[in-house]
Design a protein around this motif. Structure first.
Motif, mmCIF file in Angstrom:
data_model
loop_
_atom_site.group_PDB
_atom_site.id
_atom_site.type_symbol
_atom_site.label_atom_id
_atom_site.label_comp_id
_atom_site.label_asym_id
_atom_site.label_seq_id
_atom_site.Cartn_x
_atom_site.Cartn_y
_atom_site.Cartn_z
ATOM 1 N N ARG A 182 5.042 -52.444 -19.365
ATOM 2 C CA ARG A 182 4.174 -52.677 -18.206
ATOM 3 C C ARG A 182 2.730 -52.266 -18.486
ATOM 4 O O ARG A 182 1.810 -52.800 -17.871
ATOM 5 C CB ARG A 182 4.713 -51.913 -17.001
ATOM 6 C CG ARG A 182 5.868 -52.639 -16.307
ATOM 7 C CD ARG A 182 6.428 -51.853 -15.156
ATOM 8 N NE ARG A 182 7.352 -52.668 -14.353
ATOM 9 C CZ ARG A 182 8.235 -52.171 -13.508
ATOM 10 N NH1 ARG A 182 8.322 -50.850 -13.327
ATOM 11 N NH2 ARG A 182 9.034 -52.967 -12.824
ATOM 12 N N ALA A 183 2.551 -51.337 -19.414
ATOM 13 C CA ALA A 183 1.205 -50.902 -19.771
ATOM 14 C C ALA A 183 0.726 -51.522 -21.083
ATOM 15 O O ALA A 183 -0.347 -51.165 -21.576
ATOM 16 C CB ALA A 183 1.177 -49.374 -19.884
ATOM 17 N N ALA A 184 1.509 -52.432 -21.645
ATOM 18 C CA ALA A 184 1.195 -52.976 -22.969
ATOM 19 C C ALA A 184 -0.082 -53.803 -22.958
ATOM 20 O O ALA A 184 -0.383 -54.514 -21.997
ATOM 21 C CB ALA A 184 2.358 -53.826 -23.456
ATOM 22 N N LEU A 185 -0.815 -53.704 -24.058
ATOM 23 C CA LEU A 185 -2.043 -54.472 -24.222
ATOM 24 C C LEU A 185 -1.714 -55.871 -24.713
ATOM 25 O O LEU A 185 -0.938 -56.036 -25.664
ATOM 26 C CB LEU A 185 -2.965 -53.781 -25.233
ATOM 27 C CG LEU A 185 -3.445 -52.374 -24.863
ATOM 28 C CD1 LEU A 185 -4.220 -51.765 -26.025
ATOM 29 C CD2 LEU A 185 -4.306 -52.413 -23.617
ATOM 30 N N PRO A 186 -2.275 -56.909 -24.129
ATOM 31 C CA PRO A 186 -2.032 -58.268 -24.613
ATOM 32 C C PRO A 186 -2.395 -58.388 -26.087
ATOM 33 O O PRO A 186 -3.441 -57.893 -26.526
ATOM 34 C CB PRO A 186 -2.941 -59.131 -23.736
ATOM 35 C CG PRO A 186 -3.167 -58.300 -22.501
ATOM 36 C CD PRO A 186 -3.160 -56.878 -22.965
ATOM 37 N N GLN A 187 -1.518 -58.996 -26.865
ATOM 38 C CA GLN A 187 -1.700 -59.200 -28.297
ATOM 39 C C GLN A 187 -1.671 -57.895 -29.108
ATOM 40 O O GLN A 187 -1.970 -57.891 -30.295
ATOM 41 C CB GLN A 187 -3.003 -59.953 -28.588
ATOM 42 C CG GLN A 187 -3.051 -61.353 -27.994
ATOM 43 C CD GLN A 187 -1.950 -62.247 -28.549
ATOM 44 O OE1 GLN A 187 -1.755 -62.331 -29.754
ATOM 45 N NE2 GLN A 187 -1.213 -62.899 -27.652
#
Length: 317
Positions: free
Chosen positions: A90-95
């Motif tokens: 849920r907190a992951a950075l795109p790419q």
């Protein structure tokens, strides 16, 4: 007999088999050599500010570096990061680069996003990361500083050594967030042969391959614990990455690079079956000119087994 009564005592012998098809052989030297790596893993901070150098002399180099390295990886904790899958994703950075592990695979790749869909009247959340994966089936997820060589690999399985050392309790966490701070330098073909060996507790039938305990970085790695370098042309690999905490120089050909290795801990494995005193002279000269001796038994809590000679000292970094 109760479970507690069935546990082996501290004097239980470890065994090695050359490969999964070979007969295992118990020997009293295996445990102490493995324990050297574990002791170093737990004493890393004790010598902060100085480089710790351990030189051990063995009758033959076979398995020594791999066992010390295995002891190190077993003794090093995984990175202290959150690995709860949904919290991380849920907190992951795109790419951004991430690793994930489920019951059968380790996956590594760029985070493409979360999606929700209804399957059999139930809401299911999937993550796109080296493929589509059901979030509820993931055991752990962690961010990585860079991409791994492979996007997917079978999940490594551990046996009696993993249970004996307790790493089975956080194996998924170790796979997604390994310390990955070990380098071994030597003849790659010999080290590759060593990694086929099976290490077990006594005559337990489900030992662990040294390749699993070390998990070297290769083109098939979606996660890894160690890097292996060939001593031939090693100069081209210098300097080593800053995150290497232990470097094992396996054999006299690797030890000649001692002065060029700046990791906090260095172990030199001398092979007494090789008639070459130049590397030994290099270590002795370094100890005599810049070194401060340490007592292995009291400062490291380690005593070499019969047939193995050892000394330790520190130098300023």
């Amino acid at each position: 007999m109760s479970k507690a009564e069935s546990r082996p005592g501290p004097n239980v012998l470890l065994s090695l088999a050359e490969n999964p098809e070979s007969t295992s052989v118990c020997s009293s030297w295996i445990g102490p050599v493995l324990a050297l790596g574990t002791r170093l893993a737990r004493k890393l901070e004790d010598f902060s500010g100085r480089q710790l150098i351990i030189a051990i002399s063995v009758p033959s180099r076979g398995y020594a570096a791999a066992l010390i390295g295995s002891g190190w990886t077993l003794g090093r904790p995984p990175a202290q990061v959150t690995t709860d899958p949904l919290t991380v994703l849920r907190a992951a950075l795109p790419q951004g680069n991430y690793r994930a592990v489920n019951a059968n695979h380790v996956m590594s790749g760029r985070f493409q996003g979360l999606s929700e869909k209804v399957v059999r009247d139930k809401l299911r959340m999937d993550v796109s990361l080296a493929g589509q994966w059901v979030v509820d089936m993931l055991e752990a997820v962690a961010a990585t500083a860079e991409g791994d060589p492979a996007e997917r690999m079978p999940r490594p399985r551990i046996g009696s050594i993993g249970r004996m050392t307790g790493v089975d309790q956080n194996w998924a966490r170790r796979l997604v967030a390994p310390a990955a701070d070990l380098a071994i330098v030597g003849t790659k073909a010999w080290i590759s042969d060593d990694l086929k060996a099976i290490l077990a507790r006594g005559d337990d039938p489900d030992g662990d391959s040294l390749a699993t305990l070390l998990l070297p970085r290769t083109e098939k790695s979606a996660t890894w614990f160690s890097r292996i370098y060939s001593s031939s042309g090693f100069a081209d690999q210098l300097p080593l990455p800053d995150d290497v905490s232990l470097t094992i120089l396996d054999g006299q050909g690797a030890i000649r690079y001692l002065n060029d290795v700046l990791s906090p801990i260095v172990v030199c494995v001398f092979d007494r079956s090789v008639a070459d005193e130049s590397a030994e002279e290099q270590v002795v000269q370094l100890r005599n000119s810049r070194g401060e001796p340490i007592a292995l038994s009291t400062q490291l809590g380690w005593v070499p087994p019969a047939g193995v000679e050892a000394l330790g000292f520190t130098v300023a970094l």
